[in-house]
Design a protein around this motif. Structure first.
Motif, PDB file in Angstrom:
ATOM      1  N   THR A  84      26.200  39.151 -35.626  1.00  0.00           N
ATOM      2  CA  THR A  84      25.428  38.900 -36.679  1.00  0.00           C
ATOM      3  C   THR A  84      24.200  39.687 -36.339  1.00  0.00           C
ATOM      4  N   GLU A 101      27.444  41.931 -39.912  1.00  0.00           N
ATOM      5  CA  GLU A 101      25.877  41.453 -40.436  1.00  0.00           C
ATOM      6  C   GLU A 101      24.847  42.014 -39.552  1.00  0.00           C
ATOM      7  N   ARG A 122      20.769  41.958 -39.745  1.00  0.00           N
ATOM      8  CA  ARG A 122      19.890  41.139 -41.024  1.00  0.00           C
ATOM      9  C   ARG A 122      18.265  41.587 -40.415  1.00  0.00           C
ATOM     10  N   ASP A 129      16.012  31.333 -42.195  1.00  0.00           N
ATOM     11  CA  ASP A 129      16.985  31.369 -43.125  1.00  0.00           C
ATOM     12  C   ASP A 129      17.250  30.128 -41.012  1.00  0.00           C
TER      13      ASP A 129
END
Length: 406
Positions: A40, A171, A173, A197
């Motif tokens: 991520t 991923e 973000r 988050d």
């Protein structure tokens, strides 16, 4: 309070902080080396490559400037070839143009000759030119002597960064600034973002650029350096036909800055710059951008004062060129006598994330440090974009080793 909780599943194996070209190259290298590893990337901006990657001159550096055997030398030479290949593979705009490094004063001639030797030691083909031969490459450029470096080029580094992100399968973000970090060596890392988050990972990789020292300290590690931001101001040449390719002055080896140079980009426009002046914010792209907390942080670091005392004369010249277009034009005219003040049109500035040690030493090489459950990239200014593919592999190797040991 954000904590790593026992028994809670990890959101990813490796969490990369920073969506610039180094962070995205690291994500790409991890997933290439270890398919199935979950990665991520957290990026505080709304898109990739909004800072150092997207605000430089777009030059694929040859590696001629850097000390033989250093990470910068090895990674720039290797990275330049790989960058051209990557751009060709994915259809990203690029061109291998070559560049001139031009001596305009007699005292620069020994340094120019030293660059020839350094280029040869780094395995870079270099052609030495007399004053009359400069016009073969750049008819409007004047100098006493020059060297031509054929492996230098230009490319769209923002396009490269985006492609690395897509090809990584990570991923990503966006709009996710790191607010707090809880690192537990026996469990992992939990990061609270500005979106609210909490992301839990086995290993954190810090590629936060202008904020890399702050992220290191949030993680609980003392990096032993601080980022001192230097703004690089650019002009665009209203008569781009005056310059065919890339033209550089002979750099001063005491500084990591290359001096005001001329760069014909992939769009055909010619950028002039940058200078190097202290920025009043880590994202201080103009004198009007002031963040008192960040200025106070810089002033509290003893290295910033030691740096200022050591290099005040050089810094004064840079400030003069920032305040005076006439002075900036004079620097340009040393290389390009045909340029007039009216030919220079101010354009977007960049900020260099320069690591400075406590004693005022400017960190010259790339700096990567490991800690429990973390890898920190603490100095990756130019030529990091050029060298981003090998840098990414090296950071990925360390992250995977750390992952394998936990």
């Amino acid at each position: 309070m954000v904590q790593v909780s026992a028994g809670v599943a990890y959101d990813c194996d490796v969490l990369v902080v920073g969506g610039g070209i180094v962070g995205l190259s690291t994500a790409y290298a991890i997933t290439r080396a270890a398919p199935g590893i979950r990665v991520t990337v957290l990026e505080k901006e709304a898109g990739a490559a909004r800072h150092q990657t997207g605000r430089n001159s777009g030059v694929i550096h040859s590696g001629i400037y850097y000390r033989p055997g250093s990470l910068k030398a090895r990674y720039a030479v290797k990275g330049a070839a790989e960058m051209v290949k990557f751009c060709a593979e994915y259809g990203i705009a690029h061109a291998v143009t070559g560049k001139l490094i031009v001596a305009t004063e007699r005292e620069e001639l020994p340094r120019l000759h030293a660059l020839v030797q350094r280029g040869r030691e780094n395995g870079i083909p270099v052609r030495e030119l007399g004053a009359a031969q400069i016009g073969e490459y750049e008819p409007e450029v004047r100098g006493l002597a020059a060297i031509h470096v054929g492996t230098t080029g230009v490319c769209d580094f923002v396009g490269v960064a985006r492609q690395l992100g897509e090809a990584s399968g990570a991923e990503i973000r966006y709009g996710a600034r790191v607010v707090r970090v809880d690192r537990r060596p026996e469990r992992g890392v939990a990061v609270l973002t500005s979106r609210g988050d909490v992301v839990r990972a086995r290993v954190l990789v810090n590629c936060a650029g202008l904020y890399c020292d702050e992220v290191a300290r949030l993680t609980g590690d003392e990096p032993g350096m601080r980022i001192v931001p230097f703004r690089g101001e650019y002009y665009e040449l209203a008569r781009p036909e005056l310059v065919r390719g890339l033209v550089y002055p002979v750099p001063d080896p005491a500084f990591p800055f290359l001096g005001v140079h001329l760069t014909r980009g992939i769009d055909g426009g010619v950028h002039i710059g940058p200078n190097a002046v202290p920025a009043l914010a880590r994202e201080g792209y103009g004198w009007g951008v002031v963040r008192p907390r960040e200025v106070a942080g810089t002033l509290a670091w003893p290295g910033a004062w030691a740096l200022a005392r050591r290099h005040w004369r050089y810094g004064g010249g840079e400030l003069l060129r920032s305040a005076s277009k006439r002075a900036f034009t004079a620097a340009v005219r040393r290389l390009l006598p045909a340029a007039e003040a009216g030919d220079l049109v101010r354009t977007a500035a960049g900020v260099r994330a320069q690591a400075v040690l406590r004693d005022g030493t400017l960190v010259d090489d790339f700096l990567i440090k490991e800690a429990p459950r973390a890898v920190h990239v603490l100095n990756a200014p130019s030529p990091a974009a050029t060298a981003s593919l090998p840098i990414g592999r090296e950071v990925a190797r360390r992250a995977l080793e750390t992952l394998g040991s936990v």
